[in-house]
Design a protein around this motif. Structure first.
Motif, PDB file in Angstrom:
ATOM      1  N   LEU A 122       0.824  -1.206   0.000  1.00  0.00           N
ATOM      2  CA  LEU A 122       0.000   0.000   0.000  1.00  0.00           C
ATOM      3  C   LEU A 122       0.861   1.260   0.000  1.00  0.00           C
ATOM      4  O   LEU A 122       0.519   2.252  -0.645  1.00  0.00           O
ATOM      5  CB  LEU A 122      -0.945   0.004   1.207  1.00  0.00           C
ATOM      6  N   ASP A 123       1.977   1.225   0.727  1.00  0.00           N
ATOM      7  CA  ASP A 123       2.875   2.385   0.740  1.00  0.00           C
ATOM      8  C   ASP A 123       3.530   2.575  -0.616  1.00  0.00           C
ATOM      9  O   ASP A 123       3.642   3.709  -1.113  1.00  0.00           O
ATOM     10  CB  ASP A 123       3.948   2.209   1.822  1.00  0.00           C
ATOM     11  N   LEU A 124       3.975   1.479  -1.228  1.00  0.00           N
ATOM     12  CA  LEU A 124       4.590   1.566  -2.553  1.00  0.00           C
ATOM     13  C   LEU A 124       3.595   2.106  -3.575  1.00  0.00           C
ATOM     14  O   LEU A 124       3.921   2.974  -4.390  1.00  0.00           O
ATOM     15  CB  LEU A 124       5.107   0.191  -2.988  1.00  0.00           C
ATOM     16  N   CYS A 125       2.364   1.600  -3.505  1.00  0.00           N
ATOM     17  CA  CYS A 125       1.304   2.060  -4.401  1.00  0.00           C
ATOM     18  C   CYS A 125       1.049   3.551  -4.216  1.00  0.00           C
ATOM     19  O   CYS A 125       0.907   4.298  -5.187  1.00  0.00           O
ATOM     20  CB  CYS A 125       0.031   1.254  -4.139  1.00  0.00           C
ATOM     21  N   SER A 126       1.005   4.000  -2.963  1.00  0.00           N
ATOM     22  CA  SER A 126       0.721   5.411  -2.680  1.00  0.00           C
ATOM     23  C   SER A 126       1.840   6.312  -3.184  1.00  0.00           C
ATOM     24  O   SER A 126       1.583   7.373  -3.760  1.00  0.00           O
ATOM     25  CB  SER A 126       0.525   5.613  -1.174  1.00  0.00           C
ATOM     26  N   ILE A 127       3.095   5.903  -2.979  1.00  0.00           N
ATOM     27  CA  ILE A 127       4.215   6.726  -3.431  1.00  0.00           C
ATOM     28  C   ILE A 127       4.223   6.851  -4.953  1.00  0.00           C
ATOM     29  O   ILE A 127       4.260   7.953  -5.510  1.00  0.00           O
ATOM     30  CB  ILE A 127       5.552   6.138  -2.935  1.00  0.00           C
TER      31      ILE A 127
END
Length: 225
Positions: A122-127
């Protein structure tokens, strides 16, 4: 003064939480749209085969060739040109590339992630999604010949390195309170860069932004292992 600062921080945290939910929902629908088109095409594949069999049986090679050219063009549009080695990165990069292409933006991605990342998906997707959205928005307002986005992702020893560069309006973008502001507004606030900063800080990473005449670049390093 301390109370006012805490109240501002709480408000920002609430806004970031709401923004995160809206952002992930947007990315989900974009990726789902891309894969829905691919599923529809695969579903129609049997019909395509039958049509080509009929054209071959009739000996109509000209129509068969035209039909194959049409299918080839459609496959090119539906294919996922970027294969980084990370499923989540592939999904969000390819969906954003499709959106950028629809806006006449020249996008080039060089991304290789040969290892399993410690970063939550989710963090990778958001960045990635946030940086791509900001780049699309900045480039889309320019004349078509000047619209450009360049993305680079790779491992630098034990760090994941990400670089996003996009063309922007003429002039060096100013900073407000020591940071660049995105032009994007969600719920009345530009929270995209703040959300990226929050994730990078939580992951003990490093972020740097640079605005030159006609271009804007964001670089991020995230430790792994």
């Amino acid at each position: 003064m301390g109370l006012l600062k805490r109240l501002r921080e709480r408000r920002l945290n609430r806004e970031l939480a709401a923004y995160r939910v809206e952002l992930l929902d947007t990315h989900y629908h974009e990726v789902e749209h891309m894969y829905r088109r691919m599923r529809v095409w695969r579903h129609d594949w049997r019909n395509h085969i039958q049509t080509m069999k009929v054209l071959a049986t009739d000996g109509d090679l000209a129509k068969l060739r035209d039909y194959l050219d049409t299918l080839d063009d459609e496959l090119t549009r539906l294919d996922t040109p970027v294969k980084t080695g990370n499923t989540m990165a592939d999904a969000i990069l390819n969906s954003k590339m499709s959106l950028a292409a629809e806006r006449g933006i020249d996008v080039r991605v060089d991304a290789h992630i040969p290892v399993k990342l410690d970063i939550p998906d989710l963090d990778l997707c958001s960045i990635i999604g946030n940086l791509f959205d900001n780049a699309i928005e900045a480039s889309a307002g320019l004349p078509e010949g000047r619209r450009m986005i360049r993305v680079y992702m790779a491992m630098k020893r034990s760090m994941l390195y990400l670089s996003f560069t996009n063309t922007a309006s003429e002039g060096k973008q100013p900073k407000v309170a020591g940071r660049f502001r995105t032009t994007k507004r969600m719920a009345g606030h530009g929270l995209g860069l703040a959300h990226v900063d929050e994730i990078v800080r939580r992951l003990d990473g490093w972020v740097d932004r640079n605005s030159e005449d006609g271009a804007f670049t964001t670089e991020i390093l995230l430790p792994q292992g």
